[in-house]
Design a protein around this motif. Sequence first.
Motif, PDB file in Angstrom:
ATOM      1  N   ALA A 172      -1.390   7.460   8.010  1.00 49.30           N
ATOM      2  CA  ALA A 172      -2.035   6.935   6.803  1.00 49.30           C
ATOM      3  C   ALA A 172      -2.590   5.530   7.048  1.00 49.30           C
ATOM      4  N   ILE A 173      -1.865   4.728   7.816  1.00 52.08           N
ATOM      5  CA  ILE A 173      -2.367   3.384   8.140  1.00 52.08           C
ATOM      6  C   ILE A 173      -3.599   3.482   9.030  1.00 52.08           C
TER       7      ILE A 173
ATOM      8  N   GLY B 122     -11.223   3.496   7.236  1.00 52.56           N
ATOM      9  CA  GLY B 122     -11.994   3.200   6.028  1.00 52.56           C
ATOM     10  C   GLY B 122     -12.424   1.745   5.966  1.00 52.56           C
ATOM     11  N   LEU B 123     -11.542   0.836   6.412  1.00 48.68           N
ATOM     12  CA  LEU B 123     -11.920  -0.580   6.458  1.00 48.68           C
ATOM     13  C   LEU B 123     -13.083  -0.812   7.415  1.00 48.68           C
TER      14      LEU B 123
ATOM     15  N   ALA C  91      -3.527  -4.704   9.628  1.00 49.33           N
ATOM     16  CA  ALA C  91      -3.236  -3.279   9.798  1.00 49.33           C
ATOM     17  C   ALA C  91      -3.062  -2.923  11.271  1.00 49.33           C
TER      18      ALA C  91
ATOM     19  N   HIS D  58       0.810  -1.218   0.000  1.00 45.94           N
ATOM     20  CA  HIS D  58       0.000   0.000   0.000  1.00 45.94           C
ATOM     21  C   HIS D  58       0.849   1.276   0.000  1.00 45.94           C
TER      22      HIS D  58
ATOM     23  N   PHE E 292       2.346   3.142   2.399  1.00 43.91           N
ATOM     24  CA  PHE E 292       1.873   4.173   3.321  1.00 43.91           C
ATOM     25  C   PHE E 292       3.018   5.137   3.635  1.00 43.91           C
TER      26      PHE E 292
ATOM     27  N   ASP F  67      -7.916  -5.823   8.273  1.00 43.50           N
ATOM     28  CA  ASP F  67      -7.948  -4.899   9.411  1.00 43.50           C
ATOM     29  C   ASP F  67      -7.074  -5.410  10.556  1.00 43.50           C
TER      30      ASP F  67
ATOM     31  N   ASP G 240      -5.775   5.953   9.116  1.00 46.84           N
ATOM     32  CA  ASP G 240      -6.900   6.386   8.277  1.00 46.84           C
ATOM     33  C   ASP G 240      -7.405   5.243   7.399  1.00 46.84           C
ATOM     34  N   TYR G 241      -6.486   4.456   6.884  1.00 41.58           N
ATOM     35  CA  TYR G 241      -6.897   3.317   6.054  1.00 41.58           C
ATOM     36  C   TYR G 241      -7.707   2.313   6.869  1.00 41.58           C
ATOM     37  N   ARG G 242      -7.316   2.124   8.121  1.00 45.99           N
ATOM     38  CA  ARG G 242      -8.059   1.195   8.968  1.00 45.99           C
ATOM     39  C   ARG G 242      -9.455   1.729   9.282  1.00 45.99           C
TER      40      ARG G 242
END
Length: 337
Positions: A243-244, A250-251, A299, A236, A238, A296, A246-248
Amino acid sequence: RFQVLVATHMNTDNLHNHFVINSVSYVDGKKYEQRRSQYAEFRAASDKLCREYGLSVVEQPKAKEPARYARMREAIDQACEDASTAEDFHRSLYRQRYIFGSDPNRRYATIRARDGGRAVRLYRLGEEYDLAAIDDRLRGNYLLYGAGLYERKHPPRQYTPKRYRSKDTYAGKGVLQIFFEVFFGESQMHRLYLYYCYQLGILPKKQQPHINRPELERIWKDTERILAEHAFVHDHKFPSLQAIVDYRKGLSRQIDALAAQRAEIVKQMRRKDASPKLADRRAMLTCKIAELRKEDKIAEGAIKRIQRTRESNRIDQENRNQHTNNKTRSRDSSRQR
């Protein structure tokens, strides 16, 4: 004597019946007493009615055969190839770590493993492995090869007597030379001397290697998890820890949305006129949710690992700075002196 209502559940993947029983008999007014064995009677009565009216009946699947049965068959086949008498057949099975029981006072012959476990009757292995079939195979080997088939295939170990020291071994040698040869040479006395040294703790005993398999499995699982976290961060790309995070988030939103869709589909499946395609959609959503939850979890592990790494780096840097400051102070104090 008792009134029974049979209701079939057809809106689920598991087709089954429910029995609603009037516990008071309409014949004599006595109360119904339920027993555990009556579940099978209910099923038999339900299957009988279904067959009378041309309805489908759920057949009981056959139980899967234990894997040890196949190993027992292989052992018996090997023993029948190696032996021509009943005694040799027993010896061959015992050599393969099995015990064969053929007591004439018992009705069935059995076979069981030497290291424990329940005995298995031969008729459970098939008609080719009952006692009569085994006797026929042994009789055929006896007619072809005689009584010494097992010894020819598995010859006994030859005994080689030890060579003892001749009487004139120490002839012409001094006392000191004989002493060193006896106590420090390859002799029985030297071995006895080393034995008592080991027993008394003078010489250290050789430790046997100990393999901690649960610990190795735990290390292997940790390695797989670390590799998965590194691959996740690398794929990804990151730029930062945030950023990780925020990505989590979103998941989590995707998982909640898919879970809501699945709950709605489950409600629709409870209806009488539900479409059969709903089950496939529910299964597809379940697979997607499982994949997202797995990602998730990876992450989350990556975030915790990065935080621990940063904390350990910070502590190392503080220790390094403190060590440098201490060296500088000691150098300054030595100069002042």
